[in-house]
Design an enzyme around this catalytic site. Sequence first.
Site, PDB file in Angstrom:
ATOM      1  N   SER A 234      18.005 -24.011   6.700  1.00 57.36           N
ATOM      2  CA  SER A 234      17.544 -23.930   8.091  1.00 57.36           C
ATOM      3  C   SER A 234      16.400 -24.853   8.465  1.00 57.36           C
ATOM      4  O   SER A 234      15.503 -24.475   9.215  1.00 57.36           O
ATOM      5  CB  SER A 234      17.113 -22.502   8.438  1.00 57.36           C
ATOM      6  OG  SER A 234      18.229 -21.713   8.558  1.00 57.36           O
TER       7      SER A 234
ATOM      8  N   ASP B 245      18.972 -17.676  11.672  1.00 55.61           N
ATOM      9  CA  ASP B 245      17.973 -18.662  11.242  1.00 55.61           C
ATOM     10  C   ASP B 245      16.735 -18.605  12.124  1.00 55.61           C
ATOM     11  O   ASP B 245      15.602 -18.669  11.645  1.00 55.61           O
ATOM     12  CB  ASP B 245      18.574 -20.069  11.273  1.00 55.61           C
ATOM     13  CG  ASP B 245      19.918 -20.124  10.561  1.00 55.61           C
ATOM     14  OD1 ASP B 245      20.203 -19.203   9.773  1.00 55.61           O
ATOM     15  OD2 ASP B 245      20.680 -21.077  10.802  1.00 55.61           O
TER      16      ASP B 245
END
Length: 404
Positions: free
Chosen positions: A133, A178
Site C-alpha cells: 500500500s 488500505d
Amino acid sequence: MILEPERLDGLRALFAQNFGLPSPSLLSRAPGRVNLIGEHTDYNGLPVFPMALQRNVAYLLRPRTDARVRLVNRDRRYGTREFAISDAIEPFAQGDWGNYVKAAAQKLASRFELRCGFDAAVDGNVPLAAGLSSSSATLVGALLALMRVNGLELPLAELQELAAQAERYVGVAGGGMDQAISLGGRAQHALVIDFAPVRMQPTRMPGDWRFVVSNTLVMAEKSGAAREAYNARTRECREALERFRAHPDAAGLPDSYYALVHGVALPRLLEIAGHALGGVLLQRFRHVVSEGARVEQARQAMLGGDAAGFGRLMDASHASLREDYEVSSTELDLLVEIARESGALGARLTGAGFGGCSVALCLADDAQRVVDALHRRYYAVRPPFEGEALFVAEASDGARVFEL
Ligand code: GLA
C-alpha cells in the site's frame, strides 16, 4: 520520533533546494500496511485484518495561499509534479505517482472549498508495487496535508470512507482496507476492519509473534497490468453473488456476502453454491465466504495467543487464494513454502497478489531462522536487486500531521 533523522534531513535539504524560504512548517506521515488475513474480502463487504507498518510516506510541507500543489520527490526517478486543485483534475499519465495526490485533492475539493494547496518534498520507504500500500499511503498523506492547510477536520470513519472513494480516481475498484488502516493503525495492534460504515477492532499483538514480510521482487503494479485482473475479480464476485441469490435453494437467505457469512453456516453456503454456481464463479464465491469466516477465527486466535491456530488460518487463506481466487504466483508460492519449511507457523501472500509480498508468522525465537532461509533459498539465487527484500513488520500508528 516523527521521522528517521536521515530522511528528515534529506527532505529539508530537498525542500530548501526546490522551494527556498520560508522553511516548511508541517510534516504529514502515512504508513503502508501488511494484511495478515482477509484478502480480497473488503470490496465484498467482508472484514480484513491488517496492521499499519513502520514504513511510510512523508510530506515535508509549507502551506500555500493559492490552490496549487507542487511536489518534489526524494527519489529522483519520480521527479517534480505540479497541479491546480479543483473538483475535476486531469490525471497525469496512468501509473504516475502524482495521481495519488491528485486523487486526494479532487475528492476533497468535491466536498469542500479548498483555498490552499502546499509545496512539499516527499519521501517514502514503503516498498513500491509490493502489495504493501505505498500508493494509499501517498494518497492518505496528501489528504491529511490538504485538510490541515485548509483547516478541515472530519471524524475518522468519514475520513476513511472519503480516502477509499478518492482512490477510485486511479481507476481501481478497490475496497477500503488500505486507506482505513493507514489512517486508523495502532502501534502493537492489528485491526479487524469492517466496512460501510468503517468499524475497527484493534487487537493486541502477542509480544512474541513476528510477521516476516518478504518481497518476491516481482512488481504488482496496482495501476498497471494487475489492475484489470483485480477489477475482473470484483466483477466476478458480484456476479457470483447475484447467481447464488437467484437460485431456488437460496430462497429466503440474506442478500449480501456480509449477511451470508454472519448468518448462514459455511458448509450450508458451500453446498448451495455447489448447486447454484460452477467454474470460476464457484471458485471466487468459495474463496470470499471462507476467507470472510477466517477473519473472525484469526482474531480469536490472536486474542487467545494461539499462534499455531493463526498460522493454520494463514495457510488456508493462501491455499484458497492460490486455488480458488487464482491470484498467487510461482514466486509467492515459493516464499510461502520456504517460510513454512524453516519454522514459520503459517504463511500467505498479502495484498492483491500477482507478485508483491508474502507474510509469514513465526515466534520471536524462530524469526532469524526464517529470515536466513529466505535469504539463502530465494534471494541468494536471484540476480542482484535494489532495495530491501524482507523485514519484520512492526505494528505502527496511523497517519498524522505534525507541526515542526
Ligand atoms: C488491494 C486493494 C485492497 C484489497 C486488496 C486485496 O490492496 O487496494 O482494497 O482489496 O487488494 O485484499
